[in-house]
Design a protein around this motif. Structure first.
Motif, PDB file in Angstrom:
ATOM      1  N   GLN A  59       0.849  -1.209   0.173  1.00 27.26           N
ATOM      2  CA  GLN A  59      -0.185  -0.037   0.087  1.00 27.26           C
ATOM      3  C   GLN A  59       0.841   1.293   0.030  1.00 27.26           C
ATOM      4  OE1 GLN A  59      -2.817   0.165   3.449  1.00 27.26           O
ATOM      5  NE2 GLN A  59      -3.808   1.928   2.545  1.00 27.26           N
ATOM      6  N   ARG A  60       1.844   1.000   0.980  1.00 32.81           N
ATOM      7  CA  ARG A  60       2.845   2.445   1.060  1.00 32.81           C
ATOM      8  C   ARG A  60       3.590   2.606  -0.419  1.00 32.81           C
ATOM      9  NH1 ARG A  60       2.879   6.969   3.556  1.00 32.81           N
ATOM     10  NH2 ARG A  60       3.925   7.958   2.249  1.00 32.81           N
ATOM     11  N   GLU A  61       4.046   1.451  -1.224  1.00 32.68           N
ATOM     12  CA  GLU A  61       4.840   1.535  -1.993  1.00 32.68           C
ATOM     13  C   GLU A  61       3.954   2.154  -3.341  1.00 32.68           C
ATOM     14  OE1 GLU A  61       6.219  -2.208  -3.083  1.00 32.68           O
ATOM     15  OE2 GLU A  61       7.893  -2.266  -1.384  1.00 32.68           O
ATOM     16  N   SER A  62       2.692   1.649  -3.514  1.00 34.45           N
ATOM     17  CA  SER A  62       1.664   2.287  -4.535  1.00 34.45           C
ATOM     18  C   SER A  62       1.505   3.700  -4.431  1.00 34.45           C
ATOM     19  CB  SER A  62       0.554   1.360  -4.463  1.00 34.45           C
ATOM     20  OG  SER A  62      -0.360   1.771  -5.550  1.00 34.45           O
ATOM     21  N   PHE A  63       1.240   4.132  -2.927  1.00 30.58           N
ATOM     22  CA  PHE A  63       1.131   5.602  -2.874  1.00 30.58           C
ATOM     23  C   PHE A  63       2.409   6.295  -3.160  1.00 30.58           C
ATOM     24  CE2 PHE A  63       0.671   9.174  -0.081  1.00 30.58           C
ATOM     25  CZ  PHE A  63      -0.747   9.668  -0.233  1.00 30.58           C
ATOM     26  N   SER A  64       3.545   5.874  -2.780  1.00 29.06           N
ATOM     27  CA  SER A  64       4.642   6.400  -3.027  1.00 29.06           C
ATOM     28  C   SER A  64       5.042   6.624  -4.401  1.00 29.06           C
ATOM     29  CB  SER A  64       5.894   5.962  -2.204  1.00 29.06           C
ATOM     30  OG  SER A  64       5.555   5.884  -0.972  1.00 29.06           O
ATOM     31  N   ALA A  65       4.837   5.504  -5.094  1.00 31.47           N
ATOM     32  CA  ALA A  65       5.117   5.609  -6.656  1.00 31.47           C
ATOM     33  C   ALA A  65       4.313   6.590  -7.319  1.00 31.47           C
ATOM     34  CB  ALA A  65       4.504   4.199  -7.346  1.00 31.47           C
ATOM     35  N   ALA A  66       3.140   6.938  -6.965  1.00 36.44           N
ATOM     36  CA  ALA A  66       2.249   8.052  -7.645  1.00 36.44           C
ATOM     37  C   ALA A  66       3.086   9.247  -7.667  1.00 36.44           C
ATOM     38  CB  ALA A  66       0.731   7.902  -7.256  1.00 36.44           C
ATOM     39  N   GLN A  67       3.496   9.386  -6.160  1.00 37.31           N
ATOM     40  CA  GLN A  67       4.016  10.855  -5.995  1.00 37.31           C
ATOM     41  C   GLN A  67       5.339  10.907  -6.434  1.00 37.31           C
ATOM     42  OE1 GLN A  67       4.007  11.196  -1.745  1.00 37.31           O
ATOM     43  NE2 GLN A  67       1.875  11.904  -1.835  1.00 37.31           N
ATOM     44  N   ASP A  68       6.136   9.864  -6.961  1.00 37.98           N
ATOM     45  CA  ASP A  68       7.524   9.864  -7.371  1.00 37.98           C
ATOM     46  C   ASP A  68       7.291  10.278  -8.831  1.00 37.98           C
ATOM     47  OD1 ASP A  68       8.630   9.186  -5.187  1.00 37.98           O
ATOM     48  OD2 ASP A  68       8.796   7.058  -5.778  1.00 37.98           O
ATOM     49  N   THR A  69       6.241   9.911  -9.470  1.00 36.15           N
ATOM     50  CA  THR A  69       6.071  10.273 -10.935  1.00 36.15           C
ATOM     51  C   THR A  69       5.736  11.904 -10.941  1.00 36.15           C
ATOM     52  OG1 THR A  69       5.121   8.123 -11.370  1.00 36.15           O
ATOM     53  CG2 THR A  69       4.746   9.979 -12.937  1.00 36.15           C
ATOM     54  N   LEU A  70       4.836  12.345 -10.195  1.00 37.64           N
ATOM     55  CA  LEU A  70       4.684  13.642 -10.058  1.00 37.64           C
ATOM     56  C   LEU A  70       5.858  14.640  -9.813  1.00 37.64           C
ATOM     57  CD1 LEU A  70       1.334  13.867  -8.196  1.00 37.64           C
ATOM     58  CD2 LEU A  70       1.766  13.887 -10.482  1.00 37.64           C
ATOM     59  N   THR A  71       6.779  14.067  -8.778  1.00 35.75           N
ATOM     60  CA  THR A  71       8.071  14.741  -8.501  1.00 35.75           C
ATOM     61  C   THR A  71       8.977  14.845  -9.653  1.00 35.75           C
ATOM     62  OG1 THR A  71       7.879  13.855  -6.157  1.00 35.75           O
ATOM     63  CG2 THR A  71       9.875  14.905  -7.065  1.00 35.75           C
ATOM     64  N   THR A  72       8.957  13.708 -10.409  1.00 31.29           N
ATOM     65  CA  THR A  72       9.822  13.832 -11.757  1.00 31.29           C
ATOM     66  C   THR A  72       9.318  14.608 -12.705  1.00 31.29           C
ATOM     67  OG1 THR A  72      10.411  11.442 -11.274  1.00 31.29           O
ATOM     68  CG2 THR A  72      10.798  11.980 -13.582  1.00 31.29           C
ATOM     69  N   ILE A  73       8.034  14.597 -12.842  1.00 31.03           N
ATOM     70  CA  ILE A  73       7.727  15.548 -14.038  1.00 31.03           C
ATOM     71  C   ILE A  73       7.814  17.101 -13.537  1.00 31.03           C
ATOM     72  CG2 ILE A  73       5.572  16.326 -15.090  1.00 31.03           C
ATOM     73  CD1 ILE A  73       4.469  13.498 -15.066  1.00 31.03           C
ATOM     74  N   ALA A  74       7.716  17.254 -12.261  1.00 29.49           N
ATOM     75  CA  ALA A  74       7.858  18.859 -11.863  1.00 29.49           C
ATOM     76  C   ALA A  74       9.207  19.060 -11.762  1.00 29.49           C
ATOM     77  CB  ALA A  74       7.048  18.937 -10.370  1.00 29.49           C
ATOM     78  N   GLU A  75       9.985  18.391 -11.263  1.00 29.26           N
ATOM     79  CA  GLU A  75      11.552  18.722 -10.924  1.00 29.26           C
ATOM     80  C   GLU A  75      12.254  18.793 -12.329  1.00 29.26           C
ATOM     81  OE1 GLU A  75      13.502  16.378  -8.266  1.00 29.26           O
ATOM     82  OE2 GLU A  75      12.455  17.113  -6.433  1.00 29.26           O
ATOM     83  N   ASP A  76      11.861  17.876 -13.284  1.00 26.58           N
ATOM     84  CA  ASP A  76      12.606  18.009 -14.613  1.00 26.58           C
ATOM     85  C   ASP A  76      12.089  19.096 -15.495  1.00 26.58           C
ATOM     86  OD1 ASP A  76      14.011  15.596 -13.902  1.00 26.58           O
ATOM     87  OD2 ASP A  76      12.978  14.604 -15.002  1.00 26.58           O
ATOM     88  N   THR A  77      10.949  19.757 -15.213  1.00 25.43           N
ATOM     89  CA  THR A  77      10.369  20.794 -16.007  1.00 25.43           C
ATOM     90  C   THR A  77      10.451  22.140 -15.376  1.00 25.43           C
ATOM     91  OG1 THR A  77       8.103  20.557 -15.314  1.00 25.43           O
ATOM     92  CG2 THR A  77       8.674  19.440 -17.092  1.00 25.43           C
TER      93      THR A  77
END
Length: 391
Positions: A59-77
């Motif tokens: 449950q924790r990994e699934s929750f964190s994975a969604a946030q990791d994708t948002l972090t990648t998109i935000a920081e790389d742009t």
């Protein structure tokens, strides 16, 4: 709960950076609690997962994975990601503050490689006391030789959907129709590419090349009703003979009568040149015609059947008539015309011949052939295979 498509993430980042867009992402779930047994929105945990800790970890990994994708998109742009926040007014205030003023810096890279790799950027200031926020990098331009499988597949999809596709590779096509049942027709289609446009590479004792084919057939409501997806592998002892000819690809569909749109994209995989074929495809309702005649297929050669198809009228005795898409024959090649007449009556009596004209003058006419019985029982048809000798 599925895996994130990293190819889609990279494409999104690349297009945002090239368009000078910074993405600010916010997790609208806010400050979320993750009870060990699951919250009221999920079913109860079964088995030993709740006691061993596996269910909580998943449950924790699934929750964190969604946030990791948002972090990648935000920081790389060059943007920011906001998590674990229930008051979103502050988030929007921060976005407005960050984008109210900025410096636009540019430079020319000294790295000429078109490898599509991510190139990191670092911005520093000599004067201390400032916090810098900037994009972490960009993706270099990519030529075809450096593109991966996902990128090549996406390239074909984009060309298939484009209203203005590429035509660097000449593609010509032809189609036919043969009635199988009252409301079902066998529709063969063929496409040719000039052999001179196909790039071969030496592999062992032969020269090899591959062509990727992607296509779709859409009905009058623009709904896809049939797909083409294939890779054509070519291996020849000498390419000189191929360069003087055409490379031909054929496939088939079973469709009801109607007006369709056929679009096909073909790419040769040495240089990556792409060609497109886009045309209407008409399958008539022959039951409304007094003379129920199939398409007339011109062929100038036969080939062994690679994969037998009982519905294909062009296959017979282990051989298949190969349609001549270019409609060009040499003096040494025969011309074979194949067609069918449906519901000829009982008893059947169908007369047919061929006539050839140069302008308004008839230069050749074959003898009249009379068919007095149905020779394709499952299609209730009289088939004709009329051959004109070479020369």
């Amino acid at each position: 709960q599925g895996m994130d498509n990293q190819a889609a993430v990279r494409t999104l980042v690349d297009r945002a950076v090239r368009a000078n867009v910074s993405i600010y992402a916010a997790d609208t779930r806010g400050l979320a609690a993750l009870p060990a047994g699951g919250d009221a929105a999920t079913a109860s945990v079964r088995g030993t997962g709740a006691f061993s800790g596996r269910a909580m970890a998943s449950q924790r990994e699934s929750f964190s994975a969604a946030q990791d994708t948002l972090t990648t998109i935000a920081e790389d742009t060059g943007g920011k990601a906001f998590f674990d926040v229930n008051e979103f007014a502050e988030v929007f205030d921060k976005v407005v503050e960050d984008t109210s003023s900025y410096y636009l810096l540019g430079y020319t890279s000294t790295n000429p490689a078109r490898d599509g790799r991510f190139r990191r950027i670092r911005v520093t200031m000599k004067q201390a006391g400032y916090k810098l926020e900037f994009r972490s990098g960009y993706y270099a331009a990519r030529d075809f030789a450096h593109s991966g499988r996902d990128d090549r597949a996406q390239q074909l999809q984009e060309q298939l959907l484009s209203d203005l596709p590429l035509t660097d590779l000449p593609v010509h096509g032809s189609a036919g129709y043969f009635r199988l049942q009252a409301n079902r027709y066998f529709v063969p289609v063929w496409f040719i590419v000039p052999g001179s446009q196909v790039q071969f590479s030496r592999a062992s004792d032969k020269e090899r090349a591959t062509l990727d084919v992607l296509g779709v057939v859409r009905d009058g409501q623009n709904r896809p009703v049939a797909w083409i997806q294939d890779t054509v592998k070519l291996a020849v002892a000498a390419t000189e003979d191929v360069r003087r000819r055409n490379v031909q690809y054929g496939t088939s569909f079973e469709l009801p009568p109607g007006l369709y749109r056929l679009k096909v994209v073909i790419r040769e995989n040495q240089l990556g040149t792409i060609g497109s074929f886009d045309s209407t495809l008409v399958v008539p309702n022959l039951d409304r015609n007094p003379l129920r005649l199939s398409a007339v297929v011109l062929a100038s050669q036969r080939q062994p059947v690679a994969k037998r198809n009982a519905a294909n009228p062009l296959q017979r005795d282990g051989q298949e008539l190969v349609a001549n898409v270019a409609r060009v024959v040499t003096a040494a090649q025969p011309m074979v015309f194949y067609y069918e007449v449906y519901d000829p009556g009982n008893p059947a009596r169908v007369l047919s011949n061929l006539a050839f004209y140069r302008g308004a003058r008839r230069v050749l006419q074959t003898d009249l052939v009379t068919a007095q019985h149905v020779n394709v029982a499952d299609r209730k048809a009289v088939s004709f295979e009329m051959a004109v000798p070479a020369g």
